[in-house]
Write a protein that holds these residues in place. Structure first.
Motif, PDB file in Angstrom:
ATOM      1  N   GLU A  69     -68.521  -4.123  -3.932  1.00  0.00           N
ATOM      2  CA  GLU A  69     -68.949  -4.056  -2.526  1.00  0.00           C
ATOM      3  C   GLU A  69     -69.816  -5.235  -2.091  1.00  0.00           C
ATOM      4  N   ASN A  70     -70.173  -6.116  -3.015  1.00  0.00           N
ATOM      5  CA  ASN A  70     -71.060  -7.202  -2.619  1.00  0.00           C
ATOM      6  C   ASN A  70     -70.399  -8.273  -1.764  1.00  0.00           C
ATOM      7  N   LEU A  71     -69.076  -8.239  -1.653  1.00  0.00           N
ATOM      8  CA  LEU A  71     -68.440  -9.160  -0.711  1.00  0.00           C
ATOM      9  C   LEU A  71     -67.253  -8.441  -0.083  1.00  0.00           C
ATOM     10  N   SER A  79     -80.839  -2.391 -10.072  1.00  0.00           N
ATOM     11  CA  SER A  79     -81.608  -1.680  -9.036  1.00  0.00           C
ATOM     12  C   SER A  79     -81.729  -2.626  -7.847  1.00  0.00           C
ATOM     13  N   ASP A  80     -80.792  -2.510  -6.922  1.00  0.00           N
ATOM     14  CA  ASP A  80     -80.711  -3.476  -5.823  1.00  0.00           C
ATOM     15  C   ASP A  80     -81.320  -2.922  -4.540  1.00  0.00           C
ATOM     16  N   GLN A  81     -81.167  -3.664  -3.447  1.00  0.00           N
ATOM     17  CA  GLN A  81     -81.773  -3.252  -2.174  1.00  0.00           C
ATOM     18  C   GLN A  81     -80.955  -2.117  -1.559  1.00  0.00           C
ATOM     19  N   PRO A 127     -74.286  -7.759 -15.838  1.00  0.00           N
ATOM     20  CA  PRO A 127     -75.541  -8.223 -15.218  1.00  0.00           C
ATOM     21  C   PRO A 127     -76.288  -9.213 -16.117  1.00  0.00           C
ATOM     22  N   ASN A 128     -76.975 -10.147 -15.477  1.00  0.00           N
ATOM     23  CA  ASN A 128     -77.865 -11.121 -16.140  1.00  0.00           C
ATOM     24  C   ASN A 128     -77.142 -12.158 -16.991  1.00  0.00           C
ATOM     25  N   THR A 129     -75.809 -12.270 -16.855  1.00  0.00           N
ATOM     26  CA  THR A 129     -75.085 -13.212 -17.712  1.00  0.00           C
ATOM     27  C   THR A 129     -74.476 -14.373 -16.924  1.00  0.00           C
ATOM     28  N   ASP A 130     -74.790 -14.482 -15.627  1.00  0.00           N
ATOM     29  CA  ASP A 130     -74.159 -15.490 -14.760  1.00  0.00           C
ATOM     30  C   ASP A 130     -74.331 -16.911 -15.273  1.00  0.00           C
ATOM     31  N   THR A 131     -75.519 -17.199 -15.844  1.00  0.00           N
ATOM     32  CA  THR A 131     -75.772 -18.571 -16.296  1.00  0.00           C
ATOM     33  C   THR A 131     -74.705 -19.010 -17.294  1.00  0.00           C
ATOM     34  N   ARG A 147     -79.520   1.809   3.370  1.00  0.00           N
ATOM     35  CA  ARG A 147     -79.951   2.617   4.524  1.00  0.00           C
ATOM     36  C   ARG A 147     -81.446   2.590   4.792  1.00  0.00           C
ATOM     37  N   ARG A 148     -82.146   1.691   4.143  1.00  0.00           N
ATOM     38  CA  ARG A 148     -83.596   1.583   4.348  1.00  0.00           C
ATOM     39  C   ARG A 148     -83.995   0.131   4.179  1.00  0.00           C
ATOM     40  N   LEU A 149     -85.240  -0.146   4.549  1.00  0.00           N
ATOM     41  CA  LEU A 149     -85.899  -1.337   4.037  1.00  0.00           C
ATOM     42  C   LEU A 149     -86.828  -0.825   2.938  1.00  0.00           C
ATOM     43  N   LEU A 183     -73.500  -7.496   2.887  1.00  0.00           N
ATOM     44  CA  LEU A 183     -73.831  -7.241   4.300  1.00  0.00           C
ATOM     45  C   LEU A 183     -75.020  -6.298   4.430  1.00  0.00           C
ATOM     46  N   LYS A 184     -75.163  -5.372   3.486  1.00  0.00           N
ATOM     47  CA  LYS A 184     -76.301  -4.448   3.554  1.00  0.00           C
ATOM     48  C   LYS A 184     -77.622  -5.227   3.574  1.00  0.00           C
ATOM     49  N   ASN A 185     -77.659  -6.366   2.872  1.00  0.00           N
ATOM     50  CA  ASN A 185     -78.909  -7.117   2.782  1.00  0.00           C
ATOM     51  C   ASN A 185     -79.153  -7.994   3.995  1.00  0.00           C
ATOM     52  N   SER A 186     -78.085  -8.495   4.592  1.00  0.00           N
ATOM     53  CA  SER A 186     -78.273  -9.425   5.704  1.00  0.00           C
ATOM     54  C   SER A 186     -78.651  -8.688   6.983  1.00  0.00           C
TER      55      SER A 186
END
Ligand SMILES: Nc1nc2c(c(=O)[nH]1)N[C@H]1C(S)=C(S)[C@@H](COP(=O)(O)OP(=O)(O)OC[C@H]3O[C@@H](n4cnc5c(=O)[nH]c(N)nc54)[C@H](O)[C@@H]3O)O[C@H]1N2
Ligand SMILES: Nc1nc2c(c(=O)[nH]1)N[C@H]1C(S)=C(S)[C@@H](COP(=O)(O)OP(=O)(O)OC[C@H]3O[C@@H](n4cnc5c(=O)[nH]c(N)nc54)[C@H](O)[C@@H]3O)O[C@H]1N2
Ligand SMILES: [Mo]
Length: 769
Positions: free
Chosen positions: A223-225, A627-629, A238-242, A632-634, A186-189
């Motif tokens: 917290e991503n969902l 290092s994500d978005q 991280p980086n292992t989803d494939t 509290r800022r853009l 939600l932070k990103n949307s």
């Protein structure tokens, strides 16, 4: 009086007045979930770091272009008059063009300036540079490069795909299982380029939950969902989803749940993909046990999940962060391949999504519509770079690079002209960027604030804020057009980018061509009229300019019919082909294979990045830094505003560290830590938590650095990230492949980034040299 509005990428504001008459920004009353970002942007503690007057780096002013370039960021600036500043800029542009040609000017200017479409700094600088003979440009974005470059070979150009994505209401009705790699944060949307008037994602998730959708968040962060429905968090390295996507496909093939008919009818390369997944082509079956070893996701959970997916209407989603990594092409390609094996592509609520949650507009019910935009003219210089190759370009003039299978040459840049972006936020390995920044003779920047980007320049021209000018906000697929009425007077001597370029164009003899004799108001009317015409061509009626300007907000109608992503293609792939070479979805691409990039083969594959938890270097640097978005800022914007500062601790960013990793290092909640690797040291405040997967840490982007200091006391992850491309095929930003170690910090440094550089006041520079 009618309500007056102004806008930002993260939302729309109503403009009111305080008791003392000073303007006050309030959230748009029509927004169900307004963002608090930027409500404080006109406050005096934000204004204290504004660039007030044109300023020139002292050595550059006293000794000319190219003087002590290594001192950028460490020297005082001399404040000069606009008259003197513009004369210096015009003379320097003329010198560089005459001596080296326009191919020596980099006008990349990547970045998220103004939501207003006229005062969009990047469009203004490109239009201006085109009028004076052109510039070296960039292609792609830091947001999406690996994904943007690979997708046309697989299923279609990514902007088209996003416009075709199934809307949230259809998902609520049909999707029973949402499996999202990287969640739906939600932070990103909160954000849409051009402004989000109605933040719809929180509501959309609640609607899905209410209709019984089950959510699975496969992510390093819980917290991503977040929604009140049934959410399961499956932590992943991280980086292992494939690897997990491939193992899910393996299970579907093995258990007879692969949709062979769909693969046959709608795809090419299904066999090559299957042979790879089953290990027939490389000897390594991509089993759940194999993926568990790589990703940390238990094999049993992968096996069950494949069955759950096959048993119900399932949407597979990926966050954009997955492709902002080394081999970032692979998870985007693999999610499409997995969805094809599952066979629900083109069914309502099934198939794949490329970034639900990454921006507000994805899943919007509104059609794509070209908004008002400033014509940029023609660029006679054809030289370009993939956007994240900027340091490579500056460090290797004449050097070669590959892009989409072709070889190109880096230009020899003497002058950088930047308006509306912050490379000292967005680029990786900032120490390397600093070395690269020492190459050009001259760096000219339009900035609002004395951030590191301004402080690393030679000539800084003060720009107004969006709230200090009139403009039109429009974001495609947000369904709203907004008249931005100037809410506050320009700060000190700040000027609009348009006004600055108009004046410069005059000095360079192209004033009439640049302005076409129009002022701000006349330009807004012109851009609006062009929009009215293109909207009418799409059957959309909007009021005329005077009425729009008075009304403030115009709602645009959503689609008449619900859009279901790829439904026509599914029903008749011959009549509705995809814009790929075969017209079908390509699980094997001859074009990609023929490019012969060892780091981007002809089908989706697991390719270990240089830096990940399974790499040999993880022995020395055992933590993967995400290092994500920032919530509290853009990005770096308003980093020093009260809302952003309230998310920090003592002026430093907070780094989320897993409980076991913290315990092993004697780190307690609230400790100041050093985050270290071979590229630098960053200080942040530890928040110890079970809500992040073991072996990972999260430090959001956006903290300013102090370019006069070597170590970073503020928590900017790009001091640590690697300046390494996603692949030689896309050359995309790969910020999220970064290993570090974290230690308790014995002697924390004082944070110093939120301060003015030393400024020398001088009214005339006539006697300066
Ligand atoms: N480690 C890491 N790095 C990342 C990312 C990541 O996930 N991890 N994400 C990447 C992504 S996706 C992106 S999009 C980039 C974002 O990178 P940027 O877009 O460069 O970041 P911003 O901080 O938004 O920079 C905008 C700048 O423009 C200035 N500005 C705003 N309005 C105006 C105006 O009207 N005129 C002028 N002249 N200036 C103006 C602001 O003061 C600010 O300095 O960062 C990338 N960097
Ligand atoms: N508030 C706010 N919103 C923004 C922005 C902002 O600066 N501030 N920036 C906007 C911009 S320009 C863009 S491009 C979009 C970016 O949208 P994204 O790229 O999707 O955003 P991120 O926050 O970088 O990543 C989302 C989440 O992915 C998870 N993640 C990271 N690496 C991995 C991985 O390897 N695997 C999995 N499964 N998950 C991973 C992280 O937990 C992270 O929180 O956001 C936009 N929205
Ligand atoms: Mo982005």
């Amino acid at each position: 009086m009618a309500t007056r509005y102004t806008a930002s990428h993260w939302g729309l504001y109503e403009v009111g007045r305080k008791a003392d008459g000073f303007p006050k920004l309030m959230p748009f009353s029509g927004d169900p979930d307004p963002s608090p970002i930027g409500l404080d942007q006109l406050e005096s503690d934000v204004a204290r770091l504004r660039v007030a007057r044109p300023a020139v780096r002292q050595s550059w002013l006293e000794h000319g272009p190219g003087s002590h370039p290594e001192q950028r960021g460490r020297e005082p600036f001399v404040e000069v008059s606009w008259e003197d500043a513009l004369a210096l800029v015009a003379a320097e542009l003329t010198r560089v063009r005459a001596t080296y040609g326009n191919e020596a000017i980099f006008g990349g200017s990547y970045g998220w300036s103004s939501a207003g479409r006229f005062h969009h700094a990047q469009s203004q600088v490109h239009r201006f540079l085109n009028m004076v003979g052109g510039y070296v440009r960039h292609v792609d974005t830091y947001s999406l490069a690996a994904g943007r470059v690979i997708m046309p070979h697989v299923v279609g150009p990514i902007d088209d795909l996003h416009a075709e994505h199934t809307s949230w209401d259809v998902l609520a009705e049909h999707t029973r299982l949402l499996v999202s790699f990287g969640g739906v944060p939600l932070k990103n949307s909160r954000v849409s380029p051009g402004g989000a008037g109605r933040h719809r994602v929180k509501e959309a998730l609640a609607q899905m939950a209410a209709s019984g959708t089950r959510f699975i968040n496969i992510s390093p962060l819980r917290e991503n969902l977040v929604t009140d429905g049934d959410v399961e968090w499956i932590p992943i390295r991280p980086n292992t989803d494939t690897s997990v996507m491939l193992a899910l496909a393996h299970e579907l093939f093995k258990t007879g749940h692969a949709d062979d008919a769909f693969l046959e009818r709608c795809c090419v390369g299904g066999e090559a993909f299957r042979d790879y997944v089953l290990g027939l082509s490389d000897g390594q079956p991509k089993t759940p046990a194999w993926a568990a070893e790589i990703s940390g996701v238990p094999a049993a959970r992968i096996i069950d999940l494949a069955q759950e997916m096959a048993g119900t209407r399932t949407l597979l989603n990926v966050a954009w962060s997955l492709q902002r990594a080394e081999h970032g092409e692979q998870p985007f390609w693999a999610i499409v391949a997995l969805a094809c094996v599952l066979g629900q592509v083109g069914l309502p609520g099934g198939g794949f999504g490329l970034g639900y949650g990454a921006m507000n507009a994805i899943g919007s019910p509104h059609p794509r519509l070209k908004g008002p935009s400033l014509p940029q003219g023609r660029n006679p210089v054809t030289t370009f770079i993939p956007v994240a190759r900027i340091a490579d370009m500056l460090l290797n003039p004449g050097g070669r690079f590959t892009y989409e299978g072709k070889t190109h040459r880096y230009p020899d840049i003497r002058l950088i002209y930047w308006a509306g972006g912050n490379p000292y936020h967005h680029h990786q390995d900032l120490a390397r960027l600093r070395r690269a920044w020492a190459k050009p003779d001259t760096i000219i920047v339009h900035e609002q604030f004395w951030n590191a980007h301004a402080r690393m320049a030679d000539i800084v021209l003060p720009a107004t804020l969006a709230a200090e000018r009139n403009d039109i906000a429009f974001a495609t697929r947000e369904g709203m057009l907004v008249a931005m009425h100037q809410a506050a007077p320009a700060h000190a001597e700040a000027r609009d980018d348009f006004a600055i370029f108009s004046d410069l164009a005059d000095r360079l003899g192209v004033g009439a061509a640049f302005t076409e004799g129009l002022d701000e108001r006349a330009w807004l009317a012109r851009l609006y009229a062009t929009f009215v015409a293109s909207a009418a061509a799409n059957g959309i009626a909007v009021p005329d300019f005077p009425e729009f300007w008075e009304r403030g907000v115009v709602d645009l109608a959503p689609h008449d019919e619900p859009v279901v992503f790829l439904d026509q293609f599914r029903s008749d792939p011959v009549a509705h082909p995809r814009p790929t070479p075969s017209g079908r979805i390509e699980l094997f691409s001859t074009t990609v294979a023929d490019a012969q990039a060892a780091d981007c083969p002809g089908h989706p594959a697991w390719l270990p990045p240089t830096e990940w938890l399974g790499a040999p270097t993880a022995e020395r640097w055992p933590i993967h830094l995400v290092s994500d978005q920032p919530a509290r800022r853009l990005h770096s914007q308003l980093d020093h505003a009260p809302w952003s500062l309230a998310g920090k601790s003592g002026g430093r960013e907070v780094v989320l560290v897993n409980t076991a990793d913290a315990a092993a290092r004697g780190i307690a909640d609230g400790d100041v830590v050093d985050i270290v690797n071979g590229r630098g040291t960053v200080q942040a405040v530890a928040a110890v938590s079970d809500d992040i997967v073991a072996g990972a840490a999260r430090l959001a982007t956006g903290a300013w650095i102090d370019p006069a200091e070597d170590a970073d006391a503020h928590g900017n992850p790009n001091v640590l990230t690697a300046d390494r491309p996603a692949s030689s095929f896309s050359q995309g930003c790969a910020a999220l492949s970064c290993l570090v170690e974290i230690r308790r910090c014995a002697a924390p440094l004082p944070p110093t980034a939120h301060k003015l550089p030393p400024l020398i006041h001088r009214n005339s520079i006539r006697n300066a040299s």
